[in-house]
Design a protein around this motif. Structure first.
Motif, mmCIF file in Angstrom:
data_model
loop_
_atom_site.group_PDB
_atom_site.id
_atom_site.type_symbol
_atom_site.label_atom_id
_atom_site.label_comp_id
_atom_site.label_asym_id
_atom_site.label_seq_id
_atom_site.Cartn_x
_atom_site.Cartn_y
_atom_site.Cartn_z
ATOM 1 N N LYS A 62 0.901 -0.999 -0.007
ATOM 2 C CA LYS A 62 0.027 -0.014 0.013
ATOM 3 C C LYS A 62 0.853 1.256 0.112
ATOM 4 O O LYS A 62 2.101 1.028 0.392
ATOM 5 C CB LYS A 62 -0.853 0.049 1.314
ATOM 6 C CG LYS A 62 -1.901 -0.995 1.281
ATOM 7 C CD LYS A 62 -2.696 -0.942 2.478
ATOM 8 C CE LYS A 62 -3.611 -2.438 2.849
ATOM 9 N NZ LYS A 62 -2.937 -3.687 2.399
ATOM 10 N N TRP A 63 0.385 2.335 -0.441
ATOM 11 C CA TRP A 63 1.241 3.586 -0.422
ATOM 12 C C TRP A 63 0.336 4.670 -0.297
ATOM 13 O O TRP A 63 -0.896 4.519 -0.365
ATOM 14 C CB TRP A 63 1.850 3.685 -1.671
ATOM 15 C CG TRP A 63 0.992 3.682 -3.017
ATOM 16 C CD1 TRP A 63 0.409 4.760 -3.547
ATOM 17 C CD2 TRP A 63 0.739 2.674 -3.841
ATOM 18 N NE1 TRP A 63 -0.146 4.033 -4.533
ATOM 19 C CE2 TRP A 63 -0.106 2.904 -4.791
ATOM 20 C CE3 TRP A 63 1.002 1.028 -3.527
ATOM 21 C CZ2 TRP A 63 -0.308 1.831 -5.868
ATOM 22 C CZ3 TRP A 63 0.730 0.211 -4.463
ATOM 23 C CH2 TRP A 63 -0.442 0.462 -5.654
ATOM 24 N N SER A 64 0.817 5.976 0.256
ATOM 25 C CA SER A 64 -0.124 7.137 0.430
ATOM 26 C C SER A 64 0.361 7.914 -0.783
ATOM 27 O O SER A 64 1.426 7.827 -1.359
ATOM 28 C CB SER A 64 0.380 7.744 1.649
ATOM 29 O OG SER A 64 1.615 8.031 1.850
ATOM 30 N N GLY A 65 -0.527 8.905 -0.995
ATOM 31 C CA GLY A 65 -0.013 9.648 -2.372
ATOM 32 C C GLY A 65 -0.560 8.855 -3.580
ATOM 33 O O GLY A 65 -1.233 8.127 -3.765
ATOM 34 N N ASP A 66 -0.579 9.721 -4.575
ATOM 35 C CA ASP A 66 -0.989 9.210 -6.053
ATOM 36 C C ASP A 66 -0.390 8.234 -6.643
ATOM 37 O O ASP A 66 0.913 7.951 -6.375
ATOM 38 C CB ASP A 66 -1.259 10.637 -6.976
ATOM 39 C CG ASP A 66 -0.038 10.948 -7.329
ATOM 40 O OD1 ASP A 66 0.334 11.369 -8.662
ATOM 41 O OD2 ASP A 66 0.797 11.611 -6.543
ATOM 42 N N ASP A 67 -0.689 7.593 -7.756
ATOM 43 C CA ASP A 67 -0.291 6.489 -8.133
ATOM 44 C C ASP A 67 0.807 6.778 -9.068
ATOM 45 O O ASP A 67 1.984 6.258 -9.206
ATOM 46 C CB ASP A 67 -1.316 5.579 -9.338
ATOM 47 C CG ASP A 67 -2.166 4.855 -8.346
ATOM 48 O OD1 ASP A 67 -2.030 4.827 -6.906
ATOM 49 O OD2 ASP A 67 -3.329 4.549 -8.844
ATOM 50 N N VAL A 68 0.669 8.225 -9.891
ATOM 51 C CA VAL A 68 2.112 8.509 -10.683
ATOM 52 C C VAL A 68 3.188 8.576 -9.761
ATOM 53 O O VAL A 68 4.218 8.160 -10.176
ATOM 54 C CB VAL A 68 1.434 9.815 -11.668
ATOM 55 C CG1 VAL A 68 2.951 10.353 -12.088
ATOM 56 C CG2 VAL A 68 0.382 9.244 -12.600
ATOM 57 N N THR A 69 3.028 9.317 -8.859
ATOM 58 C CA THR A 69 4.199 9.550 -7.906
ATOM 59 C C THR A 69 4.637 8.455 -7.472
ATOM 60 O O THR A 69 6.036 8.114 -7.492
ATOM 61 C CB THR A 69 3.830 10.554 -6.744
ATOM 62 O OG1 THR A 69 3.067 11.670 -7.161
ATOM 63 C CG2 THR A 69 5.239 10.988 -6.130
ATOM 64 N N ARG A 70 3.905 7.335 -6.974
ATOM 65 C CA ARG A 70 4.379 6.010 -6.346
ATOM 66 C C ARG A 70 5.280 5.470 -7.712
ATOM 67 O O ARG A 70 6.439 4.888 -7.510
ATOM 68 C CB ARG A 70 3.126 5.339 -6.100
ATOM 69 C CG ARG A 70 3.453 3.511 -6.016
ATOM 70 C CD ARG A 70 4.095 3.380 -4.709
ATOM 71 N NE ARG A 70 4.321 1.729 -4.692
ATOM 72 C CZ ARG A 70 4.831 1.159 -3.642
ATOM 73 N NH1 ARG A 70 4.871 1.802 -2.677
ATOM 74 N NH2 ARG A 70 5.003 -0.304 -3.914
ATOM 75 N N LEU A 71 4.650 5.315 -9.003
ATOM 76 C CA LEU A 71 5.228 4.815 -9.898
ATOM 77 C C LEU A 71 6.679 5.235 -10.229
ATOM 78 O O LEU A 71 7.579 4.598 -10.415
ATOM 79 C CB LEU A 71 4.379 5.004 -11.277
ATOM 80 C CG LEU A 71 4.964 4.349 -12.590
ATOM 81 C CD1 LEU A 71 4.236 2.949 -13.047
ATOM 82 C CD2 LEU A 71 4.936 5.482 -13.778
ATOM 83 N N LEU A 72 6.907 6.637 -10.289
ATOM 84 C CA LEU A 72 7.989 7.427 -10.729
ATOM 85 C C LEU A 72 8.949 6.988 -9.539
ATOM 86 O O LEU A 72 10.193 6.893 -9.678
ATOM 87 C CB LEU A 72 7.934 8.881 -10.971
ATOM 88 C CG LEU A 72 6.871 9.377 -12.090
ATOM 89 C CD1 LEU A 72 6.776 10.530 -12.285
ATOM 90 C CD2 LEU A 72 7.505 8.622 -13.421
#
Ligand code: SF4
Lengths: 222, 473
Positions: free
Chosen positions: A43-53
């Protein structure tokens, strides 16, 4: 069924203690029950694009956000410059996203797979990005031939922000929705690497030494 | 590969005396363990993931005929050819036949343990020019050695070893200076790139076979398998039947387990899904695509108490966490599969005779079982093999005699209790002033040579228990 195949299957059935082919519906029901619970996933906090990068960076890839597809040639020119091959050629497939771009004068663009053995760089387009692991999903075919993902030393991948999904399963749902799977689906998470010399990680073992992602923020185009 | 399992003890002695090997093993081991620990730590509920992985594998194995038929139908429908090989000889014959029919001269291969299992290299090298493309496999191919680890085949080689091999084979020189890792990797890239471009046939393994779509999954970091499955005109996959999973949903769970357990990566650099042959409008890819499915003893395990071993996804975590593997290295085990998974698989594939030492080269510390991503009860299986050995009258005569004698006494309480009392006192007396542990023990020299024997406190458990009960009352 050939004799060999028959023997092969009957050996398996004997080991499983059954005489004939099993009931597919019963198996399917058991499978559904087994997969009903959600898969344990990160799981992660924040948006998916930021997580991806962030995950891509952790996997030793580089990235930049671009506002429109008209920015692709300049971004690719910078990669070529870093590679010490400002003139290219840069290899691309028939993907509509890369068609009709205005390349700068000094960059040569080669289409298809002719020349890919010697081209220093290539550009391909991902059909999805998986935020969970920082993974780019690429489909084989004339739009983005597989050899472009592996032969050149510098690989640029264009990914539309709208194609970023959360988990692996979501990416699969998309791939299946497009019909039959292509010959190759590549999940790419960072440049090529090896740990075979004393467990120290070296990039560029056989595939690209550099993986650079252009995250295309513009949702309107193509 | 010729089995050297019967000389395990001699292999181990030689390995322990090899300083170079010990340096290589020591530097590798900590890395694997720490990386896995970090990845598992970062995952919210790794235990639940292991449960799910084990359940998926169990479900697939219990319905292996169904999923195998489904996989086959899907591959054939998409232009691939599926072959069934009952044993190693059949698999070799099929693969050599395909190479011959294709008029192949140059064959390349990306790391496959199933290929090692069927001694594919020896067979291919007789007729073709064969080059391994995984860097680790390439290194040991130059050294003419088998892999010593299932995911890091050249883990026993130091940088000095690799420098020497590359100097000799690429430059025909000896005694060159030690070379940095980036230089060695770049040189291998250059040499192997030529091999990729000129090869006629590529042979790869498979990490998973997806039944719903007829898809072969390959997980690598180098990208060698991708060049191999894209450039040559023929691609052959060799895979054990236990690699099946039902669909891509299940494969996603298995992939989460594999990377973390093997190298501590969430995801390896390249995970590739191959579905059928090249399509008419594909600009690249092989013209011919074959999948060879291997039994070679797997159905035997499917039908006995060792079925859970077929869950194995070949991640290597069990050997990375094994103190015995860490001391003696992979070659000591004498066949393709080393470490705890090999201690179970080798006797299963090769028979109990000639592998007598394998189940006994284990301290039953349990670490392998506790890290295994698909929860294979490795220590239980190893213990179970010892029972089989005993029943088959294998093993050392003194051990058998001692166990028989002990069993006879233990079944007779009137004899057992006084003897146990005397025994503990004698042991206590041996320990004497040193207390706690004995350096030497009559009749057990083999055991005390390398370690101290912890000694009892001078009283038996039952006596202590009675005394405690009295105290409490
Ligand atoms: S037995 Fe378990 S830990 Fe060992 S290689 Fe197989 S899956 Fe990994």
């Amino acid at each position: 069924m050939s004799d060999t195949a028959q023997r092969f299957f009957s050996t398996i059935r004997r080991a499983l203690g059954r005489e004939a082919a099993p009931d597919p519906e019963a198996i399917e029901a058991e499978r559904r029950a087994l997969m009903a619970a959600p898969a344990p996933r990160p799981k992660w906090s924040g948006d998916d694009v930021t997580r991806l990068l962030t995950r891509l960076e952790a996997a030793a890839a580089t990235s930049e956000r671009i506002a429109s597809r008209a920015d692709i040639p300049a971004a690719v020119a910078r990669v070529l410059l870093d590679a010490g091959a400002p003139g290219g050629p840069v290899q691309i497939g028939a993907d509509p996203l890369l068609a009709g771009l205005e390349w700068t004068q000094e960059v040569t663009v080669a289409k298809g797979i002719d020349g890919v053995r010697t081209a220093p760089a290539s550009v391909t387009v991902a059909v999805a990005g998986i935020a969970e692991t920082g993974t780019l999903v690429l489909r084989s075919g004339p739009d983005n031939p597989t050899s472009l993902n592996f032969l050149p030393e510098h690989h640029v991948v264009v990914l539309r922000a709208g194609d970023v999904v959360d988990y692996m399963e979501t990416a699969w749902a998309r791939l299946h929705a497009d019909g039959d799977l292509p010959r190759t689906v590549n999940f790419i998470t960072g440049p090529s690497r090896t740990g075979d010399v004393e467990q120290t990680i070296e990039l560029g073992a056989h595939g690209p030494r550099r993986l650079h992602v252009l995250l295309l923020e513009d949702h309107d185009q193509l | 590969m010729e089995a050297r399992t019967h000389t395990f003890k001699a292999n181990a002695r030689a390995a322990l005396a090899d300083d170079n090997l010990r340096t290589a093993l020591a530097s590798a081991k900590g890395g694997f363990v720490a990386k896995r620990a970090g990845a598992v730590e970062a995952f919210p509920d790794f235990e639940a993931l292991r449960e799910r992985g084990a359940a998926i594998k169990d479900h697939t194995l219990a319905n292996l005929d169904h999923y195998l038929a489904r996989f086959t139908a899907n591959v054939s429908e998409r232009g691939g050819q599926v072959h069934y090989a009952g044993d190693d000889a059949a698999a070799r014959e099929i693969i050599l036949g395909i190479c011959r029919d294709a008029g192949a001269r140059r064959v390349i291969k990306s790391k496959t343990m199933a290929g090692e299992e069927i001694s594919l290299n020896e067979a291919l090298e007789r007729e073709h020019e064969l080059v391994e493309t995984d860097l680790g496999e390439y290194i040991i191919q130059l050294a003419k050695e088998p892999p010593s680890h299932i995911i890091a085949p050249a883990v026993h080689k130091t940088r000095a070893d690799i420098t020497r091999l590359f100097d000799e084979h690429h430059h025909h020189r000896i005694d060159g200076p030690l070379r940095p890792a980036p230089e060695l990797v770049a040189e291998a890239r250059q040499v192997l790139r030529e091999r990729f471009l000129e090869a006629d046939v590529d042979i790869s393994g498979a990490n998973f076979l997806i039944a719903d779509t007829g898809t072969v999954t390959l997980v690598t970091n180098e990208g060698n398998a991708d060049l191999g499955t894209t450039l040559p005109r023929v691609h052959i996959v060799i895979a054990g039947i236990e690699k099946l999973v039902p669909g891509t949903e299940e494969a996603s769970t298995m992939l989460r387990l594999l990377g973390r357990s093997a190298t501590g990566q969430d995801m390896s650099a390249y995970t590739t899904f191959l579905t059928g042959a090249r399509r008419p409008d594909d600009p690249d890819g092989p013209d011919e695509y074959h999948v060879v499915l291997l039994d070679n003893g797997r159905t035997g395990m499917l039908g006995n108490e060792f079925r859970s071993m077929l869950r194995c996804i070949r991640c290597g975590a069990c050997m990375n966490h094994c103190p015995v593997y860490g001391a003696v290295g992979g070659h000591t085990y004498g066949w393709v599969y080393p470490g705890p998974m090999g201690q179970v698989l080798t006797p299963m594939f090769r028979g109990l005779d000639g592998t007598v030492d394998l189940p006994n080269a284990c301290t039953l510390n349990g670490r392998c079982g506790s890290v295994c991503p698909v929860k294979i009860p490795l220590p239980d299986l190893i213990r179970h093999l010892r029972d089989w050995q005993f029943d088959a009258h294998l093993g050392h005569r003194t051990t058998r005699w001692a166990l028989h004698a002990w069993g006879w006494v233990a079944r007779r309480p009137r004899l057992y209790h006084p003897l146990a009392r005397i025994g503990t006192r004698v042991l206590r007396w041996i320990g004497g002033r040193r207390g706690g542990a004995a350096r030497r023990m009559p009749l057990a020299g083999g055991w005390t040579d390398a370690r101290d024997l912890p000694l009892p406190s001078g009283t038996t458990f039952q006596a202590a228990w009675r005394a405690k009960r009295k105290e409490d009352a």
